[in-house]
Design a protein around this motif. Structure first.
Motif, PDB file in Angstrom:
ATOM      1  N   THR A  29       0.932  -1.141  -0.021  1.00 39.53           N
ATOM      2  CA  THR A  29       0.111   0.149   0.120  1.00 39.53           C
ATOM      3  C   THR A  29       0.982   1.142  -0.058  1.00 39.53           C
ATOM      4  OG1 THR A  29      -1.742  -0.960   1.070  1.00 39.53           O
ATOM      5  CG2 THR A  29      -1.916   1.147   1.311  1.00 39.53           C
ATOM      6  N   THR A  30       1.888   1.430   0.890  1.00 38.28           N
ATOM      7  CA  THR A  30       2.755   2.269   0.782  1.00 38.28           C
ATOM      8  C   THR A  30       3.371   2.873  -0.389  1.00 38.28           C
ATOM      9  OG1 THR A  30       4.319   3.700   2.351  1.00 38.28           O
ATOM     10  CG2 THR A  30       5.033   1.491   1.774  1.00 38.28           C
ATOM     11  N   HIS A  31       3.747   1.562  -1.174  1.00 31.64           N
ATOM     12  CA  HIS A  31       4.353   1.911  -2.467  1.00 31.64           C
ATOM     13  C   HIS A  31       3.443   2.314  -3.491  1.00 31.64           C
ATOM     14  CE1 HIS A  31       7.837  -1.012  -1.117  1.00 31.64           C
ATOM     15  NE2 HIS A  31       8.183   0.083  -1.146  1.00 31.64           N
ATOM     16  N   VAL A  32       2.036   1.856  -3.639  1.00 27.20           N
ATOM     17  CA  VAL A  32       1.283   2.441  -4.389  1.00 27.20           C
ATOM     18  C   VAL A  32       1.013   3.783  -3.985  1.00 27.20           C
ATOM     19  CG1 VAL A  32      -1.202   2.095  -4.951  1.00 27.20           C
ATOM     20  CG2 VAL A  32      -0.005   0.140  -4.601  1.00 27.20           C
ATOM     21  N   LEU A  48      -0.726   6.836   5.087  1.00 26.90           N
ATOM     22  CA  LEU A  48      -0.352   5.812   3.622  1.00 26.90           C
ATOM     23  C   LEU A  48       1.090   5.827   3.564  1.00 26.90           C
ATOM     24  CD1 LEU A  48      -3.399   6.887   1.424  1.00 26.90           C
ATOM     25  CD2 LEU A  48      -3.093   4.745   2.807  1.00 26.90           C
ATOM     26  N   GLY A  49       1.892   6.948   3.682  1.00 26.00           N
ATOM     27  CA  GLY A  49       3.118   7.001   3.291  1.00 26.00           C
ATOM     28  C   GLY A  49       4.055   6.297   4.241  1.00 26.00           C
ATOM     29  N   ARG A  50       3.686   6.464   5.724  1.00 24.08           N
ATOM     30  CA  ARG A  50       4.435   5.904   6.586  1.00 24.08           C
ATOM     31  C   ARG A  50       4.189   4.349   6.941  1.00 24.08           C
ATOM     32  NH1 ARG A  50       8.957   7.314   7.272  1.00 24.08           N
ATOM     33  NH2 ARG A  50       8.478   9.433   7.905  1.00 24.08           N
ATOM     34  N   LEU A  51       3.280   3.819   6.151  1.00 24.04           N
ATOM     35  CA  LEU A  51       3.137   2.381   6.087  1.00 24.04           C
ATOM     36  C   LEU A  51       4.373   1.434   5.859  1.00 24.04           C
ATOM     37  CD1 LEU A  51      -0.379   1.837   4.744  1.00 24.04           C
ATOM     38  CD2 LEU A  51       0.370   1.216   6.988  1.00 24.04           C
ATOM     39  N   ASP A  52       5.275   2.328   5.654  1.00 23.48           N
ATOM     40  CA  ASP A  52       6.677   1.655   5.342  1.00 23.48           C
ATOM     41  C   ASP A  52       7.288   1.076   6.532  1.00 23.48           C
ATOM     42  OD1 ASP A  52       7.308   4.225   6.581  1.00 23.48           O
ATOM     43  OD2 ASP A  52       9.050   4.613   5.140  1.00 23.48           O
ATOM     44  N   VAL A 269       7.760  11.263   4.542  1.00 23.97           N
ATOM     45  CA  VAL A 269       7.469  10.246   3.958  1.00 23.97           C
ATOM     46  C   VAL A 269       7.864  10.323   2.678  1.00 23.97           C
ATOM     47  CG1 VAL A 269       5.568   9.797   5.607  1.00 23.97           C
ATOM     48  CG2 VAL A 269       5.198  11.030   3.417  1.00 23.97           C
ATOM     49  N   GLY A 270       8.022   9.134   1.710  1.00 21.38           N
ATOM     50  CA  GLY A 270       8.483   8.928   0.498  1.00 21.38           C
ATOM     51  C   GLY A 270      10.053   8.714   0.551  1.00 21.38           C
ATOM     52  N   LEU A 271      10.718   9.715  -0.310  1.00 22.31           N
ATOM     53  CA  LEU A 271      12.090   9.297  -0.464  1.00 22.31           C
ATOM     54  C   LEU A 271      13.001  10.551  -0.009  1.00 22.31           C
ATOM     55  CD1 LEU A 271      12.208   8.058  -4.271  1.00 22.31           C
ATOM     56  CD2 LEU A 271      12.554   6.629  -2.200  1.00 22.31           C
ATOM     57  N   GLY A 272      12.498  11.141   0.807  1.00 19.40           N
ATOM     58  CA  GLY A 272      13.195  12.461   1.262  1.00 19.40           C
ATOM     59  C   GLY A 272      14.357  12.030   2.016  1.00 19.40           C
TER      60      GLY A 272
END
Length: 401
Positions: A29-32, A48-52, A269-272
């Motif tokens: 889900t986080t990658h989607v 959603l982003g922190r579901l990593d 979140v993400g690639l930061g």
């Protein structure tokens, strides 16, 4: 010598299989969310982003399940720590066959990954891509965490050997020592920053930086071993067990920890890029959340009807395949259905990715994972039978005629 009818390390927790499935779907889900820019939504986006942090749950699960024999052996004189040869065989068969097929398929079939260098091939096939610059390949970028997990598999027997003196009455020191190691490992961000690493190598993604996530599982294994081994656990152990098994309390702790992880305290979140303090915040919040999610599943009697259900059990069996295949499937979804990456459509892309990934994962389990594990079990049975027959022959040869 006395024996234990049901050694505590053999206890099966079916609810953990269901939780493993949820963790795999969380990573998906986080990658989607990232590739559809849903992480930019207000409020829901960071969630959603922190579901990593589902990776933290995976690591804690591995730590708990793999450490239980060590924790039990420290309190049962008739039990021994796992033999390294058998342990490594099982880890290899669990990980590499399906993983190798996924790597070969991605590098040969996925357009974005074709033409990869020999260095990328070797780094990915050996799960050393976190140490080799610029070798995280399209469709396989999530494998950095599998590389970390494999490094932990190699480190685990070393930790077990280091604590081998803490048995019997001295086993009470094991949890404080593991906690101390976890606190010390939080300094890894500053250590690795000072290392002369080449561009393209992120040292924070090495196993030492993620030890607190694994140690959450090790500590939980130690706690359950105390309760299983001692007829009258100490007051502190009983209190820790009661707190850990308190579902409403642990749910509140998990929600708070996850909520804090969604703030700038744990970085973007993400690639930061994460500052060292933000990295530590993410690791700490992840460890707390993972422990709070897992602890009630093994410290309270249940029932766990949803996690124990048939569909969740099946998804749990396929969870490893879901993890290794989902990003390649997600990449294919955009091309197959004419959807532009990073241009929205989160719900539709998520549904398509989940349905297709589950299908691929079920096939991966049925045709690769399960046959390999069955073959290993059959080989071990034949080997044990040969050893038994050899010993029997030797004993008969020593009996005088």
């Amino acid at each position: 010598m006395t024996t234990i009818a049901d050694p505590p390390q053999r206890r099966f927790f079916p609810q953990l299989e269901g939780m493993r499935a949820l963790a795999a779907l969380g990573v998906l889900t986080t990658h989607v969310a990232f590739q559809t820019r849903a992480i930019e939504w207000p409020v829901l986006g960071p969630i959603l982003g922190r579901l990593d942090l589902a990776v933290a749950l995976f690591f804690a699960l591995s730590g708990f399940l793999l450490w239980r024999p060590y924790a039990a052996a420290a309190r049962h004189p008739e039990l021994r720590e796992p033999g390294p040869a058998r342990y490594l065989r099982h880890r290899f068969v669990r990980i590499w066959p399906a993983y190798t097929v996924a790597v070969v398929a991605v590098f040969t079939l996925l357009p974005q990954a074709r033409g990869a260098s020999i260095e990328s091939w070797l780094a990915n096939l050996t799960l050393t891509q976190v140490f080799v610059p610029w070798t995280l390949a399209p469709g396989l970028t999530q494998m950095w965490s599998l590389s970390v997990e494999v490094a932990f598999y190699l480190l685990l027997p070393v930790i077990g050997y280091a604590l081998i003196a803490l048995r019997g009455p001295r086993a009470r020191l094991r949890i404080p020592l593991l906690l101390a190691v976890g606190v010390l490992s939080l300094g890894w961000a500053w250590v690795v920053t000072a290392l002369p690493l080449p561009p393209g190598v992120e040292g924070k993604n090495w196993v030492f930086g993620h030890l607190p996530w694994f140690l959450a599982g090790l500590i939980l294994a130690e706690l359950t071993a105390i309760v299983d081994a001692e007829p009258r656990p100490s007051r502190s152990a009983r209190r820790a067990l009661a707190v850990s098994g308190n579902r409403p309390l642990m749910l509140a702790v998990a929600v708070v920890a996850y909520g804090l992880a969604c703030t700038p305290l744990a970085g973007p979140v993400g690639l930061g890029d994460l500052a060292n303090g933000q990295y530590v915040g993410k690791i700490v919040f992840g460890a707390i959340a993972a422990y709070a999610i897992l602890a009630p599943l093994v410290c309270s009697p249940g029932p766990f009807r949803f996690l124990d259900s048939g569909p969740m059990a099946a998804l749990g069996r396929w969870s490893y395949a879901i993890f290794i295949w989902h990003l390649a499937v997600l990449t294919c979804v955009f091309g197959l259905f004419g959807i532009t990456a990073f241009d929205g459509h989160f719900a539709g892309v998520w549904v398509l990715t989940v349905v297709l990934t589950i299908g691929v994962s079920a096939a991966s389990y049925a045709f690769i994972e399960n046959p390999c594990r069955r073959a290993l079990a059959a080989w071990e049975r034949r080997r044990a039978l040969r050893v038994t027959e050899t010993r029997s022959t030797d004993r008969r040869s020593r009996i005088p005629a």
